[in-house]
Scaffold this motif. Structure first.
Motif, PDB file in Angstrom:
ATOM      1  N   ALA A  83      66.287  64.071  49.117  1.00  0.00           N
ATOM      2  CA  ALA A  83      65.046  64.052  49.896  1.00  0.00           C
ATOM      3  C   ALA A  83      65.194  64.711  51.262  1.00  0.00           C
ATOM      4  CB  ALA A  83      64.545  62.621  50.056  1.00  0.00           C
ATOM      5  N   ALA A  84      66.370  64.583  51.845  1.00  0.00           N
ATOM      6  CA  ALA A  84      66.574  65.126  53.185  1.00  0.00           C
ATOM      7  C   ALA A  84      66.790  66.626  53.164  1.00  0.00           C
ATOM      8  CB  ALA A  84      67.770  64.443  53.843  1.00  0.00           C
ATOM      9  N   TYR A  85      66.993  67.173  51.980  1.00  0.00           N
ATOM     10  CA  TYR A  85      67.401  68.575  51.907  1.00  0.00           C
ATOM     11  C   TYR A  85      66.404  69.514  51.273  1.00  0.00           C
ATOM     12  CZ  TYR A  85      71.652  66.566  53.516  1.00  0.00           C
ATOM     13  OH  TYR A  85      72.561  65.894  54.291  1.00  0.00           O
ATOM     14  N   ILE A  86      65.279  68.972  50.827  1.00  0.00           N
ATOM     15  CA  ILE A  86      64.275  69.872  50.290  1.00  0.00           C
ATOM     16  C   ILE A  86      63.504  70.455  51.459  1.00  0.00           C
ATOM     17  CG2 ILE A  86      64.085  68.571  48.157  1.00  0.00           C
ATOM     18  CD1 ILE A  86      61.377  67.526  49.374  1.00  0.00           C
ATOM     19  N   THR A  87      62.609  71.371  51.166  1.00  0.00           N
ATOM     20  CA  THR A  87      61.814  71.987  52.215  1.00  0.00           C
ATOM     21  C   THR A  87      60.367  71.598  52.043  1.00  0.00           C
ATOM     22  OG1 THR A  87      63.320  73.866  52.247  1.00  0.00           O
ATOM     23  CG2 THR A  87      61.154  74.188  53.252  1.00  0.00           C
ATOM     24  N   PRO A  88      59.769  70.938  52.990  1.00  0.00           N
ATOM     25  CA  PRO A  88      60.406  70.376  54.179  1.00  0.00           C
ATOM     26  C   PRO A  88      61.104  69.063  53.846  1.00  0.00           C
ATOM     27  CG  PRO A  88      58.104  69.752  54.115  1.00  0.00           C
ATOM     28  CD  PRO A  88      58.332  70.639  52.926  1.00  0.00           C
ATOM     29  N   ILE A 113      70.829  72.237  46.086  1.00  0.00           N
ATOM     30  CA  ILE A 113      69.674  71.993  46.946  1.00  0.00           C
ATOM     31  C   ILE A 113      70.101  71.915  48.414  1.00  0.00           C
ATOM     32  CG2 ILE A 113      67.951  70.248  47.560  1.00  0.00           C
ATOM     33  CD1 ILE A 113      67.652  69.724  44.512  1.00  0.00           C
ATOM     34  N   GLY A 114      71.177  71.209  48.671  1.00  0.00           N
ATOM     35  CA  GLY A 114      71.683  71.138  50.039  1.00  0.00           C
ATOM     36  C   GLY A 114      72.092  72.513  50.539  1.00  0.00           C
ATOM     37  N   LEU A 115      72.695  73.252  49.646  1.00  0.00           N
ATOM     38  CA  LEU A 115      73.136  74.604  49.975  1.00  0.00           C
ATOM     39  C   LEU A 115      71.958  75.478  50.371  1.00  0.00           C
ATOM     40  CD1 LEU A 115      75.381  76.901  49.706  1.00  0.00           C
ATOM     41  CD2 LEU A 115      74.512  77.183  47.381  1.00  0.00           C
ATOM     42  N   VAL A 144      72.592  79.378  41.716  1.00  0.00           N
ATOM     43  CA  VAL A 144      72.437  78.743  40.405  1.00  0.00           C
ATOM     44  C   VAL A 144      72.999  77.332  40.502  1.00  0.00           C
ATOM     45  CG1 VAL A 144      73.107  78.755  37.974  1.00  0.00           C
ATOM     46  CG2 VAL A 144      72.687  80.905  39.148  1.00  0.00           C
ATOM     47  N   GLY A 145      72.277  76.396  39.933  1.00  0.00           N
ATOM     48  CA  GLY A 145      72.750  75.008  39.950  1.00  0.00           C
ATOM     49  C   GLY A 145      73.299  74.602  38.595  1.00  0.00           C
TER      50      GLY A 145
END
Lengths: 364, 364
Positions: free
Chosen positions: A275-280, B247-249, B267-268
DNA sequence: ATGAAAGCGCTAACAG
DNA sequence: CTGTTAGCGCTTTCAT
């Protein structure tokens, strides 16, 4: 029992040693332990269960999904249960399962569990059906109470309404005239609680109650809901009943040319790890799965071992709103000063190495 | 046994009815069933296990996380196990657990399970340690083989290297000179396999082998890795060992001013439910958790019930690359025509109501 | 502080 | 087709 012979004692004495019963001399105990070691003996739990009438195991009914919530709860339960000396039996029931929770509970009872945890119960009363479960062991219901009869029925983790209120109020405080709700499947009590908390908050504040859109917890359903919402004239604020749906929703809004949070604010529920890493980065309500599982289990075990004592009381789980970048004051209308102040936190968007405690959080 | 008396038959006959043994007349069977119904009788599994020496239960060792992979595997296992007539006992072992997998297996053995599933084993050999597990029931290892001794050791779901190859080749075919790898924790065999598949592919294509960055599966670690990568001169293509890290990346790259996929393709691995709905929708390798669990369990049950027969052979799981919008040809250098053709699919970005089969997919 | 005897509720192995 | 006779390996109860 070979161990008894080797140690030169009676079977009963071996039993005493294993059960940490008193009245065993240190010397005898040592001899028994030695014999056990030497023979690689391990006691047979089936026999133990048969003779004692207790299986020292707890059964869990879960939904057959890898959904973050149920999965976290299960892990939480497992983590605690071993410490208490019990074993875990798991049965799951998929949505639409003909036998449903009742069937799952039954199979657990067949296995002779000493207590049952129902994680995330869903309402399975059919068109006419009245499922009156009757169980003869204590039950812990994680989420909300279904209609069942048992020597003890404990509930835990039913604070979703309060959390939903927090989420909704956050949006209201930001200055949004009202808040839409992207609800979870209403067969789930957890989804109902969130809806209820949302509704109550709006009502308490005298706000308009927009029509509810119902999803199925999946990002895909959130996406569909977002498409709908965007077509119907976009809301300025949406509270989604879980993070997955919130993510799908944001995607749909974005594709429709709406910006989050500038045009639409979105709050999720759960605080899934991404959740903290998606945009936004998603503003969301963190669920204290571990605490809930741990505390609930403690109470369940207490009820199992002290059938006659009063059940331990539940404690209120903490409400943890994690404010990130998916929420902001509405752009297109005058914002009350109070709300603006509340909302003027810069940098809500940078997911610092997510602190154990969730970073920016507030509780009303 | 009251049931026997009520039905006017012997105890053994009741037993026969319950076990669907032959040689029971329809009439007797009916009478027994009636008596059972009337008395609300349910057979005692502890006694059954004691007398028969089989508990009709299977134990699962899981990691104590709500990670999508392990959780999905567990659910997959549960889903199948009930159909086979077995019950499920679950024990988990957290990373860093002192007793580790060995302790978990032990506690399962204590419970008298007929078979064991080790989901996602990790390498626990300490600085010096040699953990030679010795188990007397069949074992299914989901992921890769640890060193253990058992009557039968089955493995399944160890095709990660092939999948990693597919992912890496996808990027190469797009025209990227080389591919970076954001690896999972190398204590996990699953992470090692992916790393190996990636390495082999680059080597086979005679490409440069960039340094590996290792994460811990979490989006947070992916974010940190992304910061590092961006600082070291950004790569044009990264293969992350799971979707969360991807996603964090992506988040880190985006914050660093790099666009995905224009500047960097990502790619994940896993195809978590939200993968199609983040921005940009993630190209990833879908893991066939359900298939793996189902097939593996079938083989395990076979091994339990036919100790002397040859174990059932594994079948290769399908490799399913789901191409979405996080990958594209590199912008800054000449792209080979072949790759360009492969890559020229418009609209990879629109997550249509995610088709069961995962939308655009290809297999080499 | 220790032991002997009697089951717990079922299935296995043979009868009939 | 059905019944009898023994345990499975432990805990319980009651002696000692």
């Amino acid at each position: 029992m070979d161990v008894a012979r080797l140690a030169g004692v009676s079977q009963k004495t071996v039993s005493r040693v294993f059960n940490d019963e008193p009245y065993v001399s240190a010397d005898v105990r040592r001899r028994v332990l030695e014999a056990v070691e030497q023979l690689g003996y391990r006691r047979n739990n089936a026999a133990r269960a048969l003779a004692s009438g207790r299986s020292r195991s707890i059964g869990v009914v879960t939904l057959g999904t890898a959904l973050y919530g149920p999965a976290s709860l299960l892990m939480g339960v497992e983590r605690v249960v071993r410490d208490t000396g019990y074993a875990l039996r798991v049965v799951n029931t998929m949505e639409g399962d003909p036998s449903g929770v009742a069937g799952a509970v039954d199979s657990l009872l067949d296995q002779g569990v000493d207590g049952i945890v129902i994680s995330e119960p869903i309402d399975e009363t059919g068109p006419e059906g009245e499922t009156a479960l009757r169980v003869d062991v204590p039950v812990l219901v994680l989420g909300a109470p279904p209609g069942l009869t048992a020597p003890t029925v404990l509930t835990a983790g039913d604070g979703a309404d309060v959390m939903a209120r927090t989420a909704t109020e956050h949006l209201l405080n930001l200055g949004h005239p009202t808040v839409h709700h992207l609800a979870g499947p209403q067969r789930w009590y957890a989804a109902r609680d969130r809806l209820e908390g949302w509704r109550a908050t709006l009502t308490a504040h005298g706000r308009e109650l927009p029509p509810v859109v119902e999803g199925d917890w999946s990002a895909a359903s959130g996406y569909r809901a977002g498409l709908e919402l965007a077509a119907d004239g976009a809301p300025t604020a949406v509270f989604a009943a879980n993070d997955d749906m919130a993510i799908g929703l944001i995607r749909a809004l974005t594709e429709a040319g709406l910006r989050v949070p500038q045009d639409v604010s979105v709050v999720g529920f759960d605080d899934i790890p991404v959740a903290a890493y998606i945009t936004p980065p998603l503003t969301t309500v963190r669920q204290p799965f571990d605490t809930v599982a741990q505390e609930g289990l403690k109470r369940l075990v207490h009820a199992i071992e002290n059938p006659d004592a009063d059940p331990l009381p539940p404690s209120d789980p903490p409400v943890d709103l994690v404010v990130r970048a998916s929420t902001a004051p509405p752009a297109d209308r005058t914002t009350p000063a109070r709300a603006r102040r509340t909302a003027s936190r810069p940098d809500g968007g940078t997911p610092a190495p997510r602190p154990r405690n969730g970073g920016p959080s507030s509780r009303p």
